[in-house]
Design a protein around this motif. Sequence first.
Motif, PDB file in Angstrom:
ATOM      1  N   GLY A 104     -35.733  -7.382  -4.367  1.00 41.06           N
ATOM      2  CA  GLY A 104     -35.520  -7.420  -2.921  1.00 41.06           C
ATOM      3  C   GLY A 104     -34.080  -7.564  -2.464  1.00 41.06           C
ATOM      4  O   GLY A 104     -33.821  -8.109  -1.394  1.00 41.06           O
ATOM      5  N   SER A 105     -33.137  -7.055  -3.263  1.00 42.86           N
ATOM      6  CA  SER A 105     -31.749  -7.129  -2.807  1.00 42.86           C
ATOM      7  C   SER A 105     -31.523  -6.146  -1.663  1.00 42.86           C
ATOM      8  O   SER A 105     -31.875  -4.976  -1.762  1.00 42.86           O
ATOM      9  CB  SER A 105     -30.795  -6.792  -3.951  1.00 42.86           C
ATOM     10  OG  SER A 105     -29.497  -6.525  -3.431  1.00 42.86           O
ATOM     11  N   PRO A 106     -30.905  -6.595  -0.556  1.00 42.14           N
ATOM     12  CA  PRO A 106     -30.600  -5.670   0.551  1.00 42.14           C
ATOM     13  C   PRO A 106     -29.631  -4.564   0.121  1.00 42.14           C
ATOM     14  O   PRO A 106     -29.547  -3.529   0.789  1.00 42.14           O
ATOM     15  CB  PRO A 106     -29.947  -6.572   1.597  1.00 42.14           C
ATOM     16  CG  PRO A 106     -30.338  -7.970   1.234  1.00 42.14           C
ATOM     17  CD  PRO A 106     -30.501  -7.975  -0.263  1.00 42.14           C
ATOM     18  N   ALA A 107     -28.890  -4.794  -0.979  1.00 47.92           N
ATOM     19  CA  ALA A 107     -27.902  -3.816  -1.439  1.00 47.92           C
ATOM     20  C   ALA A 107     -28.425  -2.954  -2.590  1.00 47.92           C
ATOM     21  O   ALA A 107     -27.663  -2.187  -3.173  1.00 47.92           O
ATOM     22  CB  ALA A 107     -26.625  -4.527  -1.883  1.00 47.92           C
ATOM     23  N   ALA A 108     -29.711  -3.053  -2.916  1.00 51.43           N
ATOM     24  CA  ALA A 108     -30.253  -2.273  -4.036  1.00 51.43           C
ATOM     25  C   ALA A 108     -30.014  -0.785  -3.798  1.00 51.43           C
ATOM     26  O   ALA A 108     -30.389  -0.241  -2.755  1.00 51.43           O
ATOM     27  CB  ALA A 108     -31.744  -2.550  -4.191  1.00 51.43           C
ATOM     28  N   ASP A 109     -29.386  -0.138  -4.776  1.00 45.70           N
ATOM     29  CA  ASP A 109     -29.047   1.281  -4.610  1.00 45.70           C
ATOM     30  C   ASP A 109     -30.274   2.172  -4.507  1.00 45.70           C
ATOM     31  O   ASP A 109     -30.240   3.202  -3.845  1.00 45.70           O
ATOM     32  CB  ASP A 109     -28.185   1.755  -5.794  1.00 45.70           C
ATOM     33  CG  ASP A 109     -26.768   1.232  -5.710  1.00 45.70           C
ATOM     34  OD1 ASP A 109     -26.027   1.693  -4.833  1.00 45.70           O
ATOM     35  OD2 ASP A 109     -26.409   0.354  -6.514  1.00 45.70           O
ATOM     36  N   THR A 110     -31.342   1.804  -5.190  1.00 44.07           N
ATOM     37  CA  THR A 110     -32.462   2.741  -5.283  1.00 44.07           C
ATOM     38  C   THR A 110     -33.419   2.663  -4.094  1.00 44.07           C
ATOM     39  O   THR A 110     -34.266   3.531  -3.934  1.00 44.07           O
ATOM     40  CB  THR A 110     -33.254   2.494  -6.584  1.00 44.07           C
ATOM     41  OG1 THR A 110     -33.637   1.119  -6.644  1.00 44.07           O
ATOM     42  CG2 THR A 110     -32.419   2.849  -7.801  1.00 44.07           C
ATOM     43  N   THR A 111     -33.304   1.632  -3.257  1.00 43.79           N
ATOM     44  CA  THR A 111     -34.231   1.524  -2.117  1.00 43.79           C
ATOM     45  C   THR A 111     -34.098   2.693  -1.139  1.00 43.79           C
ATOM     46  O   THR A 111     -35.130   3.285  -0.771  1.00 43.79           O
ATOM     47  CB  THR A 111     -34.043   0.177  -1.387  1.00 43.79           C
ATOM     48  OG1 THR A 111     -34.066  -0.879  -2.343  1.00 43.79           O
ATOM     49  CG2 THR A 111     -35.153  -0.050  -0.379  1.00 43.79           C
ATOM     50  N   PRO A 112     -32.885   3.061  -0.682  1.00 44.62           N
ATOM     51  CA  PRO A 112     -32.800   4.154   0.300  1.00 44.62           C
ATOM     52  C   PRO A 112     -33.431   5.475  -0.162  1.00 44.62           C
ATOM     53  O   PRO A 112     -34.229   6.057   0.592  1.00 44.62           O
ATOM     54  CB  PRO A 112     -31.298   4.279   0.571  1.00 44.62           C
ATOM     55  CG  PRO A 112     -30.774   2.897   0.312  1.00 44.62           C
ATOM     56  CD  PRO A 112     -31.565   2.411  -0.870  1.00 44.62           C
ATOM     57  N   PRO A 113     -33.138   5.966  -1.373  1.00 42.41           N
ATOM     58  CA  PRO A 113     -33.808   7.220  -1.764  1.00 42.41           C
ATOM     59  C   PRO A 113     -35.324   7.082  -1.847  1.00 42.41           C
ATOM     60  O   PRO A 113     -36.049   8.006  -1.471  1.00 42.41           O
ATOM     61  CB  PRO A 113     -33.203   7.568  -3.133  1.00 42.41           C
ATOM     62  CG  PRO A 113     -32.389   6.414  -3.545  1.00 42.41           C
ATOM     63  CD  PRO A 113     -32.085   5.602  -2.347  1.00 42.41           C
ATOM     64  N   LEU A 114     -35.815   5.937  -2.312  1.00 39.97           N
ATOM     65  CA  LEU A 114     -37.277   5.766  -2.379  1.00 39.97           C
ATOM     66  C   LEU A 114     -37.885   5.771  -0.973  1.00 39.97           C
ATOM     67  O   LEU A 114     -38.972   6.308  -0.758  1.00 39.97           O
ATOM     68  CB  LEU A 114     -37.628   4.478  -3.121  1.00 39.97           C
ATOM     69  CG  LEU A 114     -37.316   4.471  -4.625  1.00 39.97           C
ATOM     70  CD1 LEU A 114     -37.599   3.108  -5.227  1.00 39.97           C
ATOM     71  CD2 LEU A 114     -38.107   5.547  -5.365  1.00 39.97           C
TER      72      LEU A 114
END
Lengths: 158, 286
Positions: B118-128
């Motif tokens: 749940g990191s707000p800066a996780a790189d993979t969240t936006p593409p998912l």
Amino acid sequence: MTDTFHLEFTVNGRLRVLDIAASHTLLDVLRDDIGLTGTKECCVVGECGACTVIVDGRSVNSCLMLAAEADGADVLTVEGLAPSGQLDALQQAFLDTGAAQCGFCIPGQLMSARALLQRTPHPTPEQINEALAGTLCRCAGYEQSRQAVLAAAEEVGS
Amino acid sequence: MQAFRYLRPSTVEEALALLEEHGDKARLLAGGTDLVIELRNRWRTPEVVIDLKGIEELRPSIRVEGGRLVISAATVMADLERDPVVAERFPALAEAAAVVGSVQIRNRATLVGNICNGSPAADTTPPLLVYGAEMVIASPKGRRRLSIDEFVLGPGKVALGPGEMVVAIELPMDRTIAAAYTRLTRRHGTDLASITLCCGVDASGTTRVAYGSVGPRAWLVVDDTGVLADPAASREAKAPVLAALFAKATPSKTSMRAGPEYRAAMLPVLGARALNTAIERLGRTA
């Protein structure tokens, strides 16, 4: 069930069987249980790469891996690059280019470079930069390190 | 590190039974690149660590099944970087995976772990978010699916109940979203992002933008006007539409990585860049 773990794995080609604390990292076990102190302990948060070893062909930070996770794995440490005492081409190239200054980061750099060359025998300078980006050198000998990897890669190809 | 027991179940059912037995005294281990730090610093002191990597169902890591790309909970970032189907159909995900940490981190860190932390800066969240990913969540009651937009809640918070575990992330392959990922960092090389951003366009003219590291979680916003996806629309026509998409950004005033004004100013810059790449990619698939 206890908090000890029966670990069987291969380190530098030799089968190792030992009972360890489940909470010990691969780095702890390599250095303290097996006595292979070439792998360095430094930041212990996976940023500096001084503890880099190769597990089943992939470079990893041994400080971020429980030793139990290496059960059954094939581990290569810097000691495994020169089993007979004769430096391998990569180590010799690091010496020849003057890449090693204080030397503390060099085991990690060597293992990162070795993992790269195993997968990509003829890397581009960009691929070398990326491969070495996870192993910090505070003497800032990065240019020499890159030259060393390039030189070793050419030797691999000839 | 505080002592704990290390357990390695070989099925999802065994893992769920262990979770049920040990409750909040258990912690799941996938790649360990976050967990081992938390254990060493005693930020977490579980009595039992359950390693998921022995679970047969989680191998192979990436597969196509029923018109979906299934990415198992054991899949590491390096697998995503190298997978040919991901490269062809979901390049923005490959781009995001390729900038997580260092090679050593990417050889261990899992996609599912990246999302579950749940990191707000996780790189993979936006593409998912842009690709419309779904989390596949297992519990003793069975399996449920949840869109990643509903799964990600806030810093360190995801919609995972007690006794539940994520076994896979699935991406629908029945529609084509051409997308690109970009990020803002303080330096080249290994760094946490000051902005993470993915933009995707499809043939119907819909544009999807997801951005993170500028608020408690990454947000997904959609433009249905067709202006952004239109290759012929002028930069001037697109600018206000694009700017409006970033209204949800609330960049931290105290972060050491970047000031709030800088992040706010860079959002439309990165947005326009990713949009252009996405439009180019859509053109190539047509």
